[in-house]
Write a protein that holds these residues in place. Sequence first.
Motif, PDB file in Angstrom:
ATOM      1  N   ALA A  66       0.850  -1.190   0.000  1.00  0.00           N
ATOM      2  CA  ALA A  66       0.000   0.000   0.000  1.00  0.00           C
ATOM      3  C   ALA A  66       0.884   1.238   0.000  1.00  0.00           C
ATOM      4  CB  ALA A  66      -0.911   0.010   1.224  1.00  0.00           C
ATOM      5  N   THR A  67       0.414   2.292  -0.661  1.00  0.00           N
ATOM      6  CA  THR A  67       1.130   3.571  -0.679  1.00  0.00           C
ATOM      7  C   THR A  67       0.191   4.679  -0.230  1.00  0.00           C
ATOM      8  OG1 THR A  67       0.556   3.870  -3.011  1.00  0.00           O
ATOM      9  CG2 THR A  67       2.711   2.902  -2.528  1.00  0.00           C
ATOM     10  N   LEU A  68       0.799   5.781   0.217  1.00  0.00           N
ATOM     11  CA  LEU A  68       0.021   6.940   0.651  1.00  0.00           C
ATOM     12  C   LEU A  68       0.891   8.178   0.521  1.00  0.00           C
ATOM     13  CD1 LEU A  68      -2.607   8.025   2.006  1.00  0.00           C
ATOM     14  CD2 LEU A  68      -1.409   7.793   4.192  1.00  0.00           C
ATOM     15  N   VAL A  69       0.322   9.246  -0.030  1.00  0.00           N
ATOM     16  CA  VAL A  69       1.012  10.527  -0.107  1.00  0.00           C
ATOM     17  C   VAL A  69       0.516  11.416   1.030  1.00  0.00           C
ATOM     18  CG1 VAL A  69       1.386  12.609  -1.469  1.00  0.00           C
ATOM     19  CG2 VAL A  69       1.329  10.374  -2.597  1.00  0.00           C
ATOM     20  N   LEU A  70       1.440  11.883   1.876  1.00  0.00           N
ATOM     21  CA  LEU A  70       1.153  12.851   2.931  1.00  0.00           C
ATOM     22  C   LEU A  70       2.070  14.046   2.727  1.00  0.00           C
ATOM     23  CD1 LEU A  70       0.670  10.778   6.240  1.00  0.00           C
ATOM     24  CD2 LEU A  70      -1.074  11.806   4.776  1.00  0.00           C
ATOM     25  N   GLY A  71       1.525  15.119   2.174  1.00  0.00           N
ATOM     26  CA  GLY A  71       2.338  16.302   1.924  1.00  0.00           C
ATOM     27  C   GLY A  71       3.446  16.016   0.947  1.00  0.00           C
ATOM     28  N   ASP A  72       4.701  16.228   1.388  1.00  0.00           N
ATOM     29  CA  ASP A  72       5.855  16.008   0.507  1.00  0.00           C
ATOM     30  C   ASP A  72       6.480  14.644   0.711  1.00  0.00           C
ATOM     31  OD1 ASP A  72       7.030  16.253   2.988  1.00  0.00           O
ATOM     32  OD2 ASP A  72       8.590  17.657   2.349  1.00  0.00           O
ATOM     33  N   THR A  73       5.701  13.697   1.277  1.00  0.00           N
ATOM     34  CA  THR A  73       6.237  12.389   1.637  1.00  0.00           C
ATOM     35  C   THR A  73       5.399  11.270   1.041  1.00  0.00           C
ATOM     36  OG1 THR A  73       7.072  13.282   3.737  1.00  0.00           O
ATOM     37  CG2 THR A  73       6.879  10.895   3.567  1.00  0.00           C
ATOM     38  N   LEU A  74       6.094  10.258   0.513  1.00  0.00           N
ATOM     39  CA  LEU A  74       5.444   9.042   0.039  1.00  0.00           C
ATOM     40  C   LEU A  74       5.680   7.945   1.067  1.00  0.00           C
ATOM     41  CD1 LEU A  74       3.966   7.479  -2.235  1.00  0.00           C
ATOM     42  CD2 LEU A  74       6.224   6.937  -3.176  1.00  0.00           C
ATOM     43  N   LEU A  75       4.598   7.293   1.497  1.00  0.00           N
ATOM     44  CA  LEU A  75       4.668   6.184   2.443  1.00  0.00           C
ATOM     45  C   LEU A  75       4.394   4.879   1.722  1.00  0.00           C
ATOM     46  CD1 LEU A  75       2.524   7.762   5.310  1.00  0.00           C
ATOM     47  CD2 LEU A  75       5.004   7.621   5.248  1.00  0.00           C
ATOM     48  N   VAL A  76       4.994   3.786   2.204  1.00  0.00           N
ATOM     49  CA  VAL A  76       4.723   2.465   1.639  1.00  0.00           C
ATOM     50  C   VAL A  76       4.861   1.423   2.736  1.00  0.00           C
ATOM     51  CG1 VAL A  76       7.122   2.030   0.912  1.00  0.00           C
ATOM     52  CG2 VAL A  76       5.243   0.873  -0.258  1.00  0.00           C
ATOM     53  N   ILE A  77       4.000   0.407   2.650  1.00  0.00           N
ATOM     54  CA  ILE A  77       4.077  -0.731   3.563  1.00  0.00           C
ATOM     55  C   ILE A  77       3.536  -1.956   2.849  1.00  0.00           C
ATOM     56  CG2 ILE A  77       1.785  -0.383   4.590  1.00  0.00           C
ATOM     57  CD1 ILE A  77       3.092  -1.199   7.302  1.00  0.00           C
ATOM     58  N   GLY A  78       4.044  -3.129   3.208  1.00  0.00           N
ATOM     59  CA  GLY A  78       3.552  -4.375   2.650  1.00  0.00           C
ATOM     60  C   GLY A  78       2.565  -5.048   3.571  1.00  0.00           C
ATOM     61  N   SER A  79       2.190  -6.282   3.227  1.00  0.00           N
ATOM     62  CA  SER A  79       1.196  -7.025   4.001  1.00  0.00           C
ATOM     63  C   SER A  79       1.845  -7.754   5.166  1.00  0.00           C
ATOM     64  CB  SER A  79       0.491  -8.050   3.112  1.00  0.00           C
ATOM     65  OG  SER A  79      -0.238  -7.418   2.087  1.00  0.00           O
ATOM     66  N   THR A  80       1.138  -7.780   6.288  1.00  0.00           N
ATOM     67  CA  THR A  80       1.585  -8.531   7.453  1.00  0.00           C
ATOM     68  C   THR A  80       0.418  -8.728   8.406  1.00  0.00           C
ATOM     69  OG1 THR A  80       3.148  -8.612   9.304  1.00  0.00           O
ATOM     70  CG2 THR A  80       2.274  -6.468   8.720  1.00  0.00           C
ATOM     71  N   TYR A  81       0.465  -9.801   9.184  1.00  0.00           N
ATOM     72  CA  TYR A  81      -0.493  -9.990  10.271  1.00  0.00           C
ATOM     73  C   TYR A  81       0.142  -9.627  11.616  1.00  0.00           C
ATOM     74  CZ  TYR A  81      -3.572 -12.515   7.068  1.00  0.00           C
ATOM     75  OH  TYR A  81      -4.411 -12.861   6.018  1.00  0.00           O
ATOM     76  N   ASN A  82       1.410  -9.236  11.589  1.00  0.00           N
ATOM     77  CA  ASN A  82       2.136  -8.952  12.815  1.00  0.00           C
ATOM     78  C   ASN A  82       2.084  -7.473  13.164  1.00  0.00           C
ATOM     79  OD1 ASN A  82       2.939 -11.692  12.975  1.00  0.00           O
ATOM     80  ND2 ASN A  82       4.622 -11.291  11.541  1.00  0.00           N
ATOM     81  N   LYS A  83       2.588  -7.137  14.352  1.00  0.00           N
ATOM     82  CA  LYS A  83       2.567  -5.763  14.855  1.00  0.00           C
ATOM     83  C   LYS A  83       3.945  -5.105  14.797  1.00  0.00           C
ATOM     84  CE  LYS A  83      -1.719  -6.495  16.226  1.00  0.00           C
ATOM     85  NZ  LYS A  83      -2.878  -5.894  15.532  1.00  0.00           N
ATOM     86  N   ASP A  84       4.898  -5.740  14.114  1.00  0.00           N
ATOM     87  CA  ASP A  84       6.273  -5.225  14.113  1.00  0.00           C
ATOM     88  C   ASP A  84       6.758  -4.859  12.715  1.00  0.00           C
ATOM     89  OD1 ASP A  84       6.459  -7.707  12.990  1.00  0.00           O
ATOM     90  OD2 ASP A  84       8.105  -8.416  14.258  1.00  0.00           O
ATOM     91  N   PHE A  85       5.842  -4.632  11.782  1.00  0.00           N
ATOM     92  CA  PHE A  85       6.223  -4.328  10.401  1.00  0.00           C
ATOM     93  C   PHE A  85       6.570  -2.852  10.277  1.00  0.00           C
ATOM     94  CE2 PHE A  85       5.503  -5.347   5.757  1.00  0.00           C
ATOM     95  CZ  PHE A  85       6.297  -6.476   5.761  1.00  0.00           C
ATOM     96  N   THR A  86       7.512  -2.534   9.393  1.00  0.00           N
ATOM     97  CA  THR A  86       7.970  -1.151   9.237  1.00  0.00           C
ATOM     98  C   THR A  86       7.153  -0.417   8.186  1.00  0.00           C
ATOM     99  OG1 THR A  86      10.227  -1.818   9.828  1.00  0.00           O
ATOM    100  CG2 THR A  86       9.959   0.321   8.741  1.00  0.00           C
ATOM    101  N   LEU A  87       6.719   0.793   8.525  1.00  0.00           N
ATOM    102  CA  LEU A  87       6.102   1.725   7.584  1.00  0.00           C
ATOM    103  C   LEU A  87       7.203   2.662   7.107  1.00  0.00           C
ATOM    104  CD1 LEU A  87       3.521   2.993   6.280  1.00  0.00           C
ATOM    105  CD2 LEU A  87       3.371   4.440   8.325  1.00  0.00           C
ATOM    106  N   TRP A  88       7.439   2.688   5.787  1.00  0.00           N
ATOM    107  CA  TRP A  88       8.561   3.430   5.219  1.00  0.00           C
ATOM    108  C   TRP A  88       8.106   4.768   4.636  1.00  0.00           C
ATOM    109  CZ3 TRP A  88      13.375   1.662   6.067  1.00  0.00           C
ATOM    110  CH2 TRP A  88      13.525   0.320   6.387  1.00  0.00           C
ATOM    111  N   MET A  89       9.051   5.711   4.573  1.00  0.00           N
ATOM    112  CA  MET A  89       8.748   7.029   4.020  1.00  0.00           C
ATOM    113  C   MET A  89       9.924   7.527   3.179  1.00  0.00           C
ATOM    114  SD  MET A  89       9.235   9.436   7.416  1.00  0.00           S
ATOM    115  CE  MET A  89       9.251  10.978   6.491  1.00  0.00           C
ATOM    116  N   SER A  90       9.603   8.365   2.162  1.00  0.00           N
ATOM    117  CA  SER A  90      10.637   8.970   1.327  1.00  0.00           C
ATOM    118  C   SER A  90      10.121  10.269   0.745  1.00  0.00           C
ATOM    119  CB  SER A  90      11.032   8.022   0.181  1.00  0.00           C
ATOM    120  OG  SER A  90      11.979   8.635  -0.683  1.00  0.00           O
ATOM    121  N   THR A  91      11.015  11.236   0.640  1.00  0.00           N
ATOM    122  CA  THR A  91      10.703  12.471  -0.087  1.00  0.00           C
ATOM    123  C   THR A  91      11.386  12.487  -1.445  1.00  0.00           C
ATOM    124  OG1 THR A  91      12.554  13.622   0.991  1.00  0.00           O
ATOM    125  CG2 THR A  91      10.380  13.790   2.045  1.00  0.00           C
ATOM    126  N   ASN A  92      12.190  11.449  -1.714  1.00  0.00           N
ATOM    127  CA  ASN A  92      12.940  11.371  -2.963  1.00  0.00           C
ATOM    128  C   ASN A  92      12.952   9.927  -3.473  1.00  0.00           C
ATOM    129  OD1 ASN A  92      14.664  12.052  -5.112  1.00  0.00           O
ATOM    130  ND2 ASN A  92      16.484  11.604  -3.890  1.00  0.00           N
TER     131      ASN A  92
END
Length: 585
Positions: free
Chosen positions: A108-134
């Motif tokens: 999944a992706t999401l644009v928040l202001g000047d940042t793009l977020l991405v995360i994959g699928s998981t059933y766990n609570k320890d997955f990383t949500l990533w961000m980039s401006t470039n």
Amino acid sequence: MKMIARYLLMLVFCYASLNVTAQQKRLTYCNPLNLDYGYTPFETFASWGKHRATADPTMTLFKGKYYLFSTNQFGYWWSDDMLNWNFVYRKFVRPYNEVKGDELCAPATLVLGDTLLVIGSTYNKDFTLWMSTNPTHDDWKAAKDYFKVGAWDPGMFADDDGRVYIYHGSSNTLPLYGQEIDRHTFEPIGPKKEMVKLNPEEHGWERFGEHNDNVFLLPFIEGSWMNKYKGKYYLQFGAPGTEQSGYGDGVFVGDHPLGPFTYQKHNPFSYKPGGFAKGAGHGATWADKYGNYWHISTMGISVKNNFERRIGFWPAGFDQDGVLYSNTSYGDYPHYLSNGPEDHLKSDFTGWMILNYNKPVEVSSTLGAYAANNAVDEDIKTYWSAKTANKGEWLKTDLGEISTINAIQINYADQDAEFLGKSLGVYHQYIIYSSLNGKTWQPLIDKSKNRKDVPHDYIELKTPAKARYIKMVNLHMPTGKFALSGLRVFGKGAGAKPDTVQNLIVLRGDSERRNAWLKWKPNDNATGYTVYFGIAPDKLYNSMMVYGKNEYYFNGMDKSLPYYFQIEAFNENGISARTKVVKVE
């Protein structure tokens, strides 16, 4: 006055010339998309043969560029024009993330202001949500080290008021869920809520099976995506199973991001059960630089494994009544990309027809039962393979008559491939020749110096060519043997297009209202037919492509709604007029 008139005439001429130039420069594309797909990373999925695989795409417009993420690619793509794609290699999964070999499955992706977020699928609570401006480079950092939602097949959405939501679920027993998350801390706000579920007893297209007829297994709901349009919230989902030709996307509509939602009567809104590559499910809807909507989704192969899949996209939009639609008619033939605002209810099909469907083929060699005509049967599931990958293996196709060629698509098949996961630095090389008489040959496309991985290479000719014969000669394969699921030649033949189809009959079941049997008089001059259908005579948004038959069993109707049907015939010379609309109660 004469000078003024002459000046105005020059302005009109210049304006017309600019318009012609703009039209000439309009880009074309052809599904499946020509991406350097990775190979399945799973040994267990490759027991019938190693193969390329991806699915579950998202498309995001961010800072004027398009970003495409999909399942298990060990990276992602970006593009300026939706045609030429650049791959960025990146491993997002950290060592402590337990995902059993997945690398951003169904991201999944999401644009928040000047940042793009991405995360994959998981059933766990320890997955990383990533961000980039470039994100045109591998330049990412953790926005949240331990994202606590634990979502499989996630879809993220930011509302106009700044509040952020996530939707998720992939099951044939459970519904899709929705939940608000804090925009700043990315912590969940309150418990997850049940959003929507399938109702196959009412909606025929939601039944599992190649023809929505195998009820031994409950259908799957998956692939959440949300759009907001004119104050309404469109929660989208994939069903009933990624392996089936009828794999499509449906939508519920609500007045609040967490519902309640009402099932859109025009469903599925993304549907492609016929043609070269079938399926149009689990995807994303987005607006391009000009504000035109598109829908990207999964196309199936499912030969070497159920999860052997590709990606395609189609024009989409919202009609004047707020109905979400996607136009997949002739959806794996060449289409124009947008170069400005458009009405996607009007087709962007180039009109270039398939010229070599089931025409005579000659080859340099054949491996076992992988027969030559499999390369021209308009079915990505079947393919021809040479005995080797040696330089000089070739395939020749006879168009039957001298025709005008506008474009060619080369679809490689994976026969005896050796790769698992993403392989960098691989490439294809070949030359395509053309001939008027089968004796004198001229180079038409020269990829002898190509250094790119082009598994679905699509080439629009700078100048249309006249030819009867096309010959492709292999120079280099990245792995496996020289094998083609489709050498597809597009343009126009020299003959007449078919006449209008006669005697369209739609027999709808009395005991089974979700099913119908369509029959029509065979058209002697037709290669195939396109059947349009919908729940209103002016909203025939969905279609089925049928080759070589004059019947179609359609099991995708809603039990309680009337349906409307229309049909046209096509061949290498063009498309007939459509029939009158037929209504069935």
